[in-house]
Design a protein around this motif. Structure first.
Motif, PDB file in Angstrom:
ATOM      1  N   GLY A  43      15.592  21.448 -22.688  1.00 18.13           N
ATOM      2  CA  GLY A  43      15.354  21.043 -24.068  1.00 18.13           C
ATOM      3  C   GLY A  43      14.220  20.055 -24.243  1.00 18.13           C
ATOM      4  O   GLY A  43      13.962  19.620 -25.369  1.00 18.13           O
ATOM      5  N   LYS A  44      13.509  19.701 -23.173  1.00 20.98           N
ATOM      6  CA  LYS A  44      12.438  18.701 -23.270  1.00 20.98           C
ATOM      7  C   LYS A  44      11.127  19.263 -22.732  1.00 20.98           C
ATOM      8  O   LYS A  44      11.110  19.974 -21.727  1.00 20.98           O
ATOM      9  CB  LYS A  44      12.814  17.445 -22.472  1.00 20.98           C
ATOM     10  CG  LYS A  44      14.067  16.740 -22.980  1.00 20.98           C
ATOM     11  CD  LYS A  44      14.384  15.538 -22.102  1.00 20.98           C
ATOM     12  CE  LYS A  44      15.634  14.829 -22.594  1.00 20.98           C
ATOM     13  NZ  LYS A  44      16.004  13.684 -21.723  1.00 20.98           N
ATOM     14  N   GLU A  45      10.033  18.912 -23.421  1.00 21.24           N
ATOM     15  CA  GLU A  45       8.725  19.362 -22.960  1.00 21.24           C
ATOM     16  C   GLU A  45       8.217  18.513 -21.799  1.00 21.24           C
ATOM     17  O   GLU A  45       7.414  18.976 -20.992  1.00 21.24           O
ATOM     18  CB  GLU A  45       7.713  19.302 -24.118  1.00 21.24           C
ATOM     19  CG  GLU A  45       7.977  20.352 -25.199  1.00 21.24           C
ATOM     20  CD  GLU A  45       6.899  20.351 -26.264  1.00 21.24           C
ATOM     21  OE1 GLU A  45       6.029  19.463 -26.209  1.00 21.24           O
ATOM     22  OE2 GLU A  45       6.939  21.226 -27.140  1.00 21.24           O
ATOM     23  N   VAL A  46       8.663  17.253 -21.744  1.00 17.76           N
ATOM     24  CA  VAL A  46       8.239  16.348 -20.664  1.00 17.76           C
ATOM     25  C   VAL A  46       9.467  16.025 -19.813  1.00 17.76           C
ATOM     26  O   VAL A  46      10.505  15.618 -20.335  1.00 17.76           O
ATOM     27  CB  VAL A  46       7.638  15.048 -21.218  1.00 17.76           C
ATOM     28  CG1 VAL A  46       7.233  14.120 -20.068  1.00 17.76           C
ATOM     29  CG2 VAL A  46       6.420  15.361 -22.095  1.00 17.76           C
ATOM     30  N   THR A  47       9.328  16.227 -18.510  1.00 18.00           N
ATOM     31  CA  THR A  47      10.444  15.986 -17.588  1.00 18.00           C
ATOM     32  C   THR A  47      10.138  14.781 -16.716  1.00 18.00           C
ATOM     33  O   THR A  47       9.066  14.700 -16.109  1.00 18.00           O
ATOM     34  CB  THR A  47      10.680  17.213 -16.687  1.00 18.00           C
ATOM     35  OG1 THR A  47      10.939  18.349 -17.522  1.00 18.00           O
ATOM     36  CG2 THR A  47      11.862  16.989 -15.770  1.00 18.00           C
TER      37      THR A  47
END
Length: 474
Positions: free
Chosen positions: A264-268
């Motif tokens: 659910g996140k573009e940046v990990t």
């Protein structure tokens, strides 16, 4: 005819060689010992790192020891021909050992327990006799009940002047060793798939950059099939120390130039214990470094004395304004690790961002007013006469060191581990237990003879028999 016999002799010798337990012990010992060395030596790492490691054990001889180990393939051991050959020999040994012994065990497993004669009963390793003051029918009911209590299902066979009750448990446990053999073969298959179809590479990714490839130790490019970008990197240190406490990277996966959402996140965010996984490729946080460029950005949070705050991003040599004032600040010097010697002289003591500091010259209406070193890790240096200059980061100057791995055989290895756990449990904690109980009419009631056998854990089974006979006495 003689050639046929000669060929059969060769086949038998080869078969006997690979079905040897001695061969299994020797090959397994070699694999274990070499694996210890391969675990200590960092695989695929730069020579300097392993020489530094070896110096702890061999001192000045470490370069020579490294050359010997490198020439023998220990620096990339799990891809070396001899290690793969050992795996194949071990697998062949396990398979042939199993084929050699399994038919006999299988015949025992598929053959259910049967009634036995009185003579055979007398040869059983566990035997007890007693008189139960009950009629035969009542004794039969009591015995069946007691067998159920210790987990056995009774079978009844009518004999002369009585009957024989017999039962067994754990017949399949005899296959535990072969299940374990099978699990080892599964693990070896998974390992070989990982060796031939996976890769172990690395990637140094500067903040603000992306890459579509990783690199092997020899510099060969490995296409990833997508792009990975480093948004940011940060190292935290223990207080008043240059010992890293943690280092983290913020990464983005890009497909066709667009960010891909992971969980659910573009940046990990990743750190040493939390890798990023995408399309079977795992990115581990392994190292970091310092490599500034002309485009690196100094990030400040500037707050005037009247409380107005502004975030600033400038390159080296550029100026910024303290809000609501005519004061301009210009970054004119930088040190990644600013220190001070005994004479009070400032110097840079490391090439990493251990203690980053900027030297800012302040002017008012173009005239010099004051200047000051501002250190990122020490807030007491942020205060200037006209406000607070928080040095937040030099972005685009650090790179994150990623270990990049693809191992398509890892799920087979996991499956092998599960199968091994089942096999070891069956082999060590289960046993094939058999009971025969003769019940014959007697003038005082019913004469009972208990005989039993077990293929292992005899002491534990004898306790069960004691419990059974105790119930008949009681």
């Amino acid at each position: 005819m003689s050639n046929k016999k000669q060929n059969q002799g060769i086949v038998n010798r080869v078969w006997n060689f690979f079905s040897s337990i001695t061969l299994a012990v020797v090959v397994f010992s070699i694999i274990s010992l070499t694996s210890i060395v391969g675990t200590i030596i960092e695989q695929g790492a730069e020579p300097e790192r392993n020489i530094k490691l070896l110096s702890k054990f061999f001192g000045e001889a470490s370069p020579t020891v490294f050359r010997i180990l490198d020439s023998l393939g220990f620096t990339n051991m799990f891809h070396s021909w001899w290690f793969i050959a050992l795996l194949f020999i071990f697998a062949a040994n396990l398979i042939i050992c199993s084929l050699d012994r399994l038919p006999r065990i299988w015949n025992m497993v598929k053959e259910p327990i049967k009634p036995i004669s009185h003579d055979v009963l007398n040869t059983m390793p566990i035997k007890k006799e007693m008189i139960l003051k009950e009629k035969l029918d009542n004794a039969k009911t009591t015995v069946e009940s007691l067998l159920r209590n210790i987990g056995f299902k009774a079978n009844v066979h009518i004999v002369d002047k009585g009957l024989q009750i017999y039962a067994e448990k754990g017949r399949l446990s005899r296959l535990g060793v072969y299940v374990t053999h099978f699990s080892i073969i599964l693990i070896l298959i998974g390992a070989v798939i990982g060796i031939f179809f996976g890769f172990n590479a690395s990637l140094n990714l500067l903040e603000g950059t992306t890459s579509a490839v990783a690199y092997t130790r020899n510099g060969k490019e490995i296409p990833l099939g997508f792009e990975i970008g480093c948004n940011d990197f940060e190292v935290s240190f223990y207080e008043n120390s240059d010992t890293p406490k943690a280092f983290k990277s913020w990464l983005t996966i890009l497909e066709n130039g667009r960010p891909v959402k992971i969980n659910g996140k573009e940046v990990t965010e990743i750190d040493v214990n939390r890798p990023l996984r995408y399309k079977g490729i795992t990115f581990y946080q392994s190292s970091y470094g310092f490599s500034p460029t002309k485009d690196s950005l100094f990030k400040f949070s500037v707050t005037s004395n009247n409380g107005k705050e502004q975030d600033i991003q400038i390159k080296f040599g550029e100026s910024f304004n303290i809000p609501d004032t005519n004061i301009m600040g210009k970054v004119s010097d930088f040190s990644p690790a600013l220190g001070i010697d005994e004479s009070g002289r400032l110097f840079t003591y490391a090439e990493m961002m251990n203690n980053p500091a900027v030297f800012v010259e302040f002017t008012e209406n173009g005239k010099p007013k004051y200047n000051q070193w501002i250190l990122k890790r020490y807030p007491q240096t942020w205060k200037v006469p006209d406000g607070i200059i928080e040095f937040k980061d030099l972005w685009g100057a650090q790179y994150t060191g990623l270990q990049v791995r693809k191992d398509p055989g890892v799920w087979i290895v996991y499956l092998g581990c599960i199968v091994m756990a089942i096999g070891l449990y069956a082999a060590f904690f289960m046993s094939h237990r058999r009971i025969w109980i003769n019940l014959n009419e007697d003038k005082n009631g019913t004469r009972i003879v208990i005989a039993a056998s077990v293929n292992k854990n005899k002491a534990a089974f004898e306790q069960k028999i004691e419990k059974l006979s105790g119930g008949l006495h009681g």
